[in-house]
Design a protein around this motif. Structure first.
Motif, PDB file in Angstrom:
ATOM      1  N   LYS A 108       6.804  -3.939  -0.631  1.00  0.00           N
ATOM      2  CA  LYS A 108       7.661  -3.810  -1.809  1.00  0.00           C
ATOM      3  C   LYS A 108       8.441  -5.098  -1.968  1.00  0.00           C
ATOM      4  O   LYS A 108       9.076  -5.572  -1.033  1.00  0.00           O
ATOM      5  CB  LYS A 108       8.614  -2.627  -1.617  1.00  0.00           C
ATOM      6  N   SER A 109       8.378  -5.667  -3.157  1.00  0.00           N
ATOM      7  CA  SER A 109       9.120  -6.883  -3.478  1.00  0.00           C
ATOM      8  C   SER A 109      10.047  -6.549  -4.633  1.00  0.00           C
ATOM      9  O   SER A 109       9.600  -6.185  -5.714  1.00  0.00           O
ATOM     10  CB  SER A 109       8.142  -7.992  -3.879  1.00  0.00           C
ATOM     11  N   GLU A 110      11.346  -6.637  -4.386  1.00  0.00           N
ATOM     12  CA  GLU A 110      12.312  -6.259  -5.410  1.00  0.00           C
ATOM     13  C   GLU A 110      13.078  -7.481  -5.886  1.00  0.00           C
ATOM     14  O   GLU A 110      13.461  -8.341  -5.104  1.00  0.00           O
ATOM     15  CB  GLU A 110      13.283  -5.216  -4.863  1.00  0.00           C
ATOM     16  N   LYS A 111      13.314  -7.524  -7.178  1.00  0.00           N
ATOM     17  CA  LYS A 111      14.052  -8.613  -7.783  1.00  0.00           C
ATOM     18  C   LYS A 111      15.394  -8.086  -8.269  1.00  0.00           C
ATOM     19  O   LYS A 111      15.506  -6.965  -8.724  1.00  0.00           O
ATOM     20  CB  LYS A 111      13.277  -9.191  -8.946  1.00  0.00           C
TER      21      LYS A 111
ATOM     22  N   VAL B 280       5.098  -3.204  -6.117  1.00  0.00           N
ATOM     23  CA  VAL B 280       4.692  -2.464  -4.922  1.00  0.00           C
ATOM     24  C   VAL B 280       3.209  -2.758  -4.738  1.00  0.00           C
ATOM     25  O   VAL B 280       2.407  -2.541  -5.643  1.00  0.00           O
ATOM     26  CB  VAL B 280       4.938  -0.948  -5.071  1.00  0.00           C
ATOM     27  N   GLU B 281       2.862  -3.264  -3.566  1.00  0.00           N
ATOM     28  CA  GLU B 281       1.471  -3.603  -3.270  1.00  0.00           C
ATOM     29  C   GLU B 281       0.958  -2.686  -2.171  1.00  0.00           C
ATOM     30  O   GLU B 281       1.622  -2.484  -1.159  1.00  0.00           O
ATOM     31  CB  GLU B 281       1.364  -5.061  -2.805  1.00  0.00           C
ATOM     32  N   VAL B 282      -0.217  -2.125  -2.393  1.00  0.00           N
ATOM     33  CA  VAL B 282      -0.846  -1.240  -1.410  1.00  0.00           C
ATOM     34  C   VAL B 282      -2.037  -1.982  -0.817  1.00  0.00           C
ATOM     35  O   VAL B 282      -2.934  -2.405  -1.539  1.00  0.00           O
ATOM     36  CB  VAL B 282      -1.300   0.089  -2.072  1.00  0.00           C
ATOM     37  N   VAL B 283      -2.018  -2.153   0.500  1.00  0.00           N
ATOM     38  CA  VAL B 283      -3.097  -2.858   1.197  1.00  0.00           C
ATOM     39  C   VAL B 283      -4.034  -1.819   1.792  1.00  0.00           C
ATOM     40  O   VAL B 283      -3.600  -0.901   2.489  1.00  0.00           O
ATOM     41  CB  VAL B 283      -2.527  -3.783   2.296  1.00  0.00           C
ATOM     42  N   ILE B 284      -5.324  -1.980   1.507  1.00  0.00           N
ATOM     43  CA  ILE B 284      -6.338  -1.006   1.934  1.00  0.00           C
ATOM     44  C   ILE B 284      -7.400  -1.706   2.771  1.00  0.00           C
ATOM     45  O   ILE B 284      -7.874  -2.788   2.410  1.00  0.00           O
ATOM     46  CB  ILE B 284      -6.989  -0.343   0.696  1.00  0.00           C
TER      47      ILE B 284
END
Length: 57
Positions: A46-49, A32-36
């Motif tokens: 969100k990148s799910e494998k 999960v990446e939060v861009v600020i």
């Protein structure tokens, strides 16, 4: 005096915080990446494998 003596009631979560917690709680493998920008959350990615077990005979 320690900081524990100054406890206050927790504030409600913002919409962005709720989305982040939801993304984290529903992912098994991934990120999960939060861009600020300018100290504000502007995007959550969100990148799910999906992993499969391999069997050897």
């Amino acid at each position: 005096m320690s900081p524990l003596h100054h406890l206050t009631a927790p504030r409600p979560l913002s919409e962005a915080e709720q989305h982040i917690l939801n993304a984290i709680s529903h992912i098994r493998y991934g990120s999960v990446e939060v861009v600020i920008h300018d100290s504000r959350i502007v995007q959550i990615e969100k990148s799910e494998k999906v992993r499969f077990e391999t069997r050897r005979d």
